[in-house]
Design a protein around this motif. Structure first.
Motif, PDB file in Angstrom:
ATOM      1  N   ASP A  24       1.010  -1.126   0.095  1.00  0.00           N
ATOM      2  CA  ASP A  24       0.022  -0.028   0.137  1.00  0.00           C
ATOM      3  C   ASP A  24       0.722   1.332  -0.044  1.00  0.00           C
ATOM      4  O   ASP A  24       0.502   2.104  -0.678  1.00  0.00           O
ATOM      5  CB  ASP A  24      -0.957   0.101   1.380  1.00  0.00           C
ATOM      6  CG  ASP A  24      -2.234  -1.036   1.111  1.00  0.00           C
ATOM      7  OD1 ASP A  24      -2.526  -1.716   0.018  1.00  0.00           O
ATOM      8  OD2 ASP A  24      -2.690  -1.252   2.165  1.00  0.00           O
ATOM      9  N   ALA A  25       1.821   1.148   0.945  1.00  0.00           N
ATOM     10  CA  ALA A  25       2.719   2.343   0.833  1.00  0.00           C
ATOM     11  C   ALA A  25       3.562   2.458  -0.539  1.00  0.00           C
ATOM     12  O   ALA A  25       3.614   3.718  -1.054  1.00  0.00           O
ATOM     13  CB  ALA A  25       3.782   2.294   1.869  1.00  0.00           C
ATOM     14  N   LEU A  26       3.832   1.302  -1.184  1.00  0.00           N
ATOM     15  CA  LEU A  26       4.495   1.616  -2.335  1.00  0.00           C
ATOM     16  C   LEU A  26       3.510   2.134  -3.662  1.00  0.00           C
ATOM     17  O   LEU A  26       4.099   3.206  -4.402  1.00  0.00           O
ATOM     18  CB  LEU A  26       5.114   0.308  -2.932  1.00  0.00           C
ATOM     19  CG  LEU A  26       5.491   0.142  -4.255  1.00  0.00           C
ATOM     20  CD1 LEU A  26       6.927   1.009  -4.280  1.00  0.00           C
ATOM     21  CD2 LEU A  26       5.895  -1.288  -4.639  1.00  0.00           C
ATOM     22  N   ARG A  27       2.496   1.621  -3.543  1.00  0.00           N
ATOM     23  CA  ARG A  27       1.363   2.127  -4.425  1.00  0.00           C
ATOM     24  C   ARG A  27       1.130   3.923  -4.007  1.00  0.00           C
ATOM     25  O   ARG A  27       1.168   4.779  -5.031  1.00  0.00           O
ATOM     26  CB  ARG A  27      -0.096   1.758  -4.408  1.00  0.00           C
ATOM     27  CG  ARG A  27      -0.229   0.383  -5.157  1.00  0.00           C
ATOM     28  CD  ARG A  27      -1.638  -0.056  -5.076  1.00  0.00           C
ATOM     29  NE  ARG A  27      -2.024  -0.614  -3.875  1.00  0.00           N
ATOM     30  CZ  ARG A  27      -1.574  -1.893  -3.339  1.00  0.00           C
ATOM     31  NH1 ARG A  27      -0.812  -2.804  -4.119  1.00  0.00           N
ATOM     32  NH2 ARG A  27      -1.943  -2.196  -2.095  1.00  0.00           N
ATOM     33  N   ALA A  28       1.019   4.247  -3.065  1.00  0.00           N
ATOM     34  CA  ALA A  28       1.158   5.562  -2.530  1.00  0.00           C
ATOM     35  C   ALA A  28       2.291   6.478  -3.012  1.00  0.00           C
ATOM     36  O   ALA A  28       2.007   7.590  -3.459  1.00  0.00           O
ATOM     37  CB  ALA A  28       0.857   5.607  -1.057  1.00  0.00           C
ATOM     38  N   ALA A  29       3.360   5.910  -2.948  1.00  0.00           N
ATOM     39  CA  ALA A  29       4.695   6.625  -3.325  1.00  0.00           C
ATOM     40  C   ALA A  29       4.720   6.951  -4.773  1.00  0.00           C
ATOM     41  O   ALA A  29       4.800   7.904  -5.205  1.00  0.00           O
ATOM     42  CB  ALA A  29       5.799   5.643  -2.840  1.00  0.00           C
ATOM     43  N   ARG A  30       4.058   5.692  -5.426  1.00  0.00           N
ATOM     44  CA  ARG A  30       4.105   6.036  -7.029  1.00  0.00           C
ATOM     45  C   ARG A  30       3.122   6.732  -7.349  1.00  0.00           C
ATOM     46  O   ARG A  30       3.211   7.744  -8.460  1.00  0.00           O
ATOM     47  CB  ARG A  30       4.018   4.665  -7.586  1.00  0.00           C
ATOM     48  CG  ARG A  30       5.194   3.813  -7.591  1.00  0.00           C
ATOM     49  CD  ARG A  30       5.172   2.288  -8.088  1.00  0.00           C
ATOM     50  NE  ARG A  30       6.319   1.674  -8.152  1.00  0.00           N
ATOM     51  CZ  ARG A  30       6.629   0.387  -8.098  1.00  0.00           C
ATOM     52  NH1 ARG A  30       5.437  -0.441  -8.393  1.00  0.00           N
ATOM     53  NH2 ARG A  30       7.564  -0.179  -8.116  1.00  0.00           N
ATOM     54  N   PRO A  82       9.028  -8.744  -5.970  1.00  0.00           N
ATOM     55  CA  PRO A  82       9.256  -8.189  -7.344  1.00  0.00           C
ATOM     56  C   PRO A  82       9.652  -6.796  -7.063  1.00  0.00           C
ATOM     57  O   PRO A  82      10.077  -5.891  -8.095  1.00  0.00           O
ATOM     58  CB  PRO A  82       8.457  -8.433  -8.402  1.00  0.00           C
ATOM     59  CG  PRO A  82       7.005  -9.056  -7.516  1.00  0.00           C
ATOM     60  CD  PRO A  82       7.735  -9.506  -6.294  1.00  0.00           C
ATOM     61  N   ALA A  83       8.800  -6.035  -6.298  1.00  0.00           N
ATOM     62  CA  ALA A  83       8.892  -4.471  -6.150  1.00  0.00           C
ATOM     63  C   ALA A  83      10.090  -4.127  -5.724  1.00  0.00           C
ATOM     64  O   ALA A  83      10.369  -3.051  -5.040  1.00  0.00           O
ATOM     65  CB  ALA A  83       7.608  -4.087  -5.342  1.00  0.00           C
ATOM     66  N   ALA A  84      11.181  -5.040  -5.080  1.00  0.00           N
ATOM     67  CA  ALA A  84      12.371  -4.652  -4.510  1.00  0.00           C
ATOM     68  C   ALA A  84      13.289  -4.527  -5.539  1.00  0.00           C
ATOM     69  O   ALA A  84      14.276  -3.984  -5.521  1.00  0.00           O
ATOM     70  CB  ALA A  84      13.008  -5.731  -3.583  1.00  0.00           C
ATOM     71  N   ASN A  85      13.012  -5.044  -6.693  1.00  0.00           N
ATOM     72  CA  ASN A  85      13.753  -4.606  -7.902  1.00  0.00           C
ATOM     73  C   ASN A  85      13.764  -3.541  -8.920  1.00  0.00           C
ATOM     74  O   ASN A  85      12.867  -2.991  -8.893  1.00  0.00           O
ATOM     75  CB  ASN A  85      13.732  -6.037  -8.910  1.00  0.00           C
ATOM     76  CG  ASN A  85      13.882  -7.427  -8.053  1.00  0.00           C
ATOM     77  OD1 ASN A  85      14.823  -7.551  -7.256  1.00  0.00           O
ATOM     78  ND2 ASN A  85      13.131  -8.368  -8.432  1.00  0.00           N
TER      79      ASN A  85
END
Length: 170
Positions: free
Chosen positions: A122-128, A144-147
């Protein structure tokens, strides 16, 4: 004991950064838990760590990446993550890499749970959504979102596990 790699000069505008030139001794010990910036204000001004990040970007040619440690019950609110990422986008730039790091209980904070992966996603979606072009998950393996992937073909360019680079495509 631990000391930060920077110090503010008495004029409160100049940041003195400590470096270790090649061949001049051992590098500083790596922190066991990365400290990420937190958006807050002190007397109407950005917090010192944010001023340090902004100063590094404006006054040096150093490569800058930001790690934001998300700790359950302390700073796992999506509003805080959005505010931090919007600040990075506006003040530092949308191409600055931001690593949203999973908290794992250890040492003196062993009573807290580790950050759930859905909270990080959720934090990643918000960041993007704030416009950051290089937001990643950290300390989650495998994910995969670490790459880092090629923006044209989506082929992995840098594969990470935890905080380590496992594979790099040139």
């Amino acid at each position: 004991g631990f000391s930060p790699g920077f110090a503010w000069m008495p004029d409160s505008r100049t940041l003195l950064c400590r470096t270790v030139p090649a061949g001049r001794g051992k590098p500083p010990k790596r922190a066991a838990v990365p400290a990420g910036p937190h958006v807050e204000e002190s007397y109407g001004r950005a917090a010192p760590v944010l001023l340090a990040v902004k100063t590094i970007r404006q006054r040096t040619s150093s490569w800058l990446e930001i790690a934001h440690l998300i700790v359950p019950g302390h700073n796992d609110d999506l509003k805080q993550t959005r505010e931090l990422c919007a600040w990075v986008n506006k003040e530092i730039g949308p191409t600055t890499p931001v690593h949203l790091a999973r908290f794992v209980p250890a040492y003196k904070l062993d009573t807290l749970p580790q950050t759930p992966v859905p909270v990080l996603e959720d934090a990643l979606r918000a960041a993007r959504q704030t416009g950051l072009k290089h937001a990643y998950l950290a300390n989650v393996a495998p994910h995969p979102a670490a790459n880092t992937s090629c923006p044209r073909c989506s082929r992995p360019l840098i594969e990470r596990g935890g905080f380590d680079v496992l594979k790099r495509s040139d």
